[in-house]
Write an enzyme that holds these catalytic residues in place. Sequence first.
Site, PDB file in Angstrom:
ATOM      1  N   ASN A 268      -3.525  -8.232   7.445  1.00 42.95           N
ATOM      2  CA  ASN A 268      -4.286  -6.394   7.918  1.00 42.95           C
ATOM      3  C   ASN A 268      -5.653  -6.560   8.537  1.00 42.95           C
ATOM      4  O   ASN A 268      -6.404  -6.042   7.277  1.00 42.95           O
ATOM      5  CB  ASN A 268      -3.859  -5.348   6.537  1.00 42.95           C
ATOM      6  CG  ASN A 268      -4.227  -4.280   6.940  1.00 42.95           C
ATOM      7  OD1 ASN A 268      -4.933  -3.897   7.468  1.00 42.95           O
ATOM      8  ND2 ASN A 268      -3.255  -3.700   5.427  1.00 42.95           N
ATOM      9  N   HIS A 299      -3.723   1.590  -3.384  1.00 40.03           N
ATOM     10  CA  HIS A 299      -2.364   1.282  -3.413  1.00 40.03           C
ATOM     11  C   HIS A 299      -1.246   1.942  -3.597  1.00 40.03           C
ATOM     12  O   HIS A 299      -0.142   2.343  -3.771  1.00 40.03           O
ATOM     13  CB  HIS A 299      -1.751  -0.347  -3.582  1.00 40.03           C
ATOM     14  CG  HIS A 299      -1.932  -1.314  -2.029  1.00 40.03           C
ATOM     15  ND1 HIS A 299      -3.688  -1.527  -1.990  1.00 40.03           N
ATOM     16  CD2 HIS A 299      -1.550  -1.668  -0.543  1.00 40.03           C
ATOM     17  CE1 HIS A 299      -3.208  -2.254  -0.658  1.00 40.03           C
ATOM     18  NE2 HIS A 299      -1.943  -1.989  -0.409  1.00 40.03           N
TER      19      HIS A 299
END
Length: 396
Positions: A268, A299
């Site tokens: 990512n 997250h």
Amino acid sequence: MYLFLLAGGGALAWAAMGSFALLVFIPALCSVILIYSLGPQEVHRWTFFFQMSWQTLCHLGLHYTEYYLQEPPSMRLCITLSSLMLLTQRVTSLSLDICEGKVEAASGGIRNRSSLFEHLYKALPYFSYLLFFPALLGGPLCSFQRFQARVQGSSSLCPRHSFWALTWRGLQILGLECLKVVMRGVVSAGAGLADCQQLQCICVMWSTAGLFKLTYYSHWLLDDSLLCAAGFGSEFGQSPGEEGYIPDADIWTLETTHRISLFTRKWNQSTARWLRRLIFQHGRAWPLLQTFAFSAWWHGLHPGQVFGFLCWAVMVEADYLIHTFANLFIRSWPMQLVYRTVTWAHTQLIIAYVMLAVEVRSLSSLWLLCNSYNSVFPMVYCILLFLLAKRKYKFN
């Protein structure tokens, strides 16, 4: 063009999220007000505090639904939280650009005696950037500089090779989806973490993590294709002084590297670069640990995510020491070949372990993972980290 991108983002948000879209619209509006009213040296601190506070409250709502009410969360809510995380990236990236002087600040705008229309006209690029539809639900982080350059020069950005680039990405996505079907069949036919025994749990972990990785790769390529089709991708070049475009998926490196630290930088990629700029480069003590701890916060702070990201941080630290000492003592090419093969397999298994911890999220599933044979792999790196750290201290 700004209005078109903003209207498209609003329509897409309402179609995908329903009434939950307000959870994205409200912080976007408040962030623009903060950017437009604060000075360059203050804007990043206040926008960061507000955006992360808002996102944390929304994640706590998800925790309440999942853990207290024991109810499956709404799909629209999950999409909203994902979009909110991406909004946090764009807000903090923009505020950092203003703080560092890369983007001209619009501070003091609200205090000026201008008409409401003039205020809205000046704020339109910020609204459009935070909510433009190609990046609302996914995609690599696009800087405000790149966004503004593409919008202002959109009439001349029609490269001939973009069609073939998008076709190639489409074929890659199709291949990944076919592999996903095969891997899903393997995972569903085998035992789960609750039913596996001894070494069988390693196969379960590897196949499940493989399915997760294929899903990520496919989504990243699809998001990248959408950005490229909209005119914000790497095929459209780069203006002088503009921050470079980095796609999220570097599948070859991710699948072939024998270093966890390199895997971490390539996984990512745009988010890794954003975390490095936002946290790591400003961390004075334990910047690596701070970066992974913040990533767990960003997250959603589920139990598996907290454990997984902190374990990942320790593995990266161990990786640096292990390879530093190995490069000093392993000279012959046969030994280097054996070393790279063993560390490649170990790296992939540790990443699979971390990925399962992050994805399963709940305490019960995390307990099953920790009590399986899979915990041997991170434990080996932890022991090596302890031994090599003591040896490094003696050398110093």
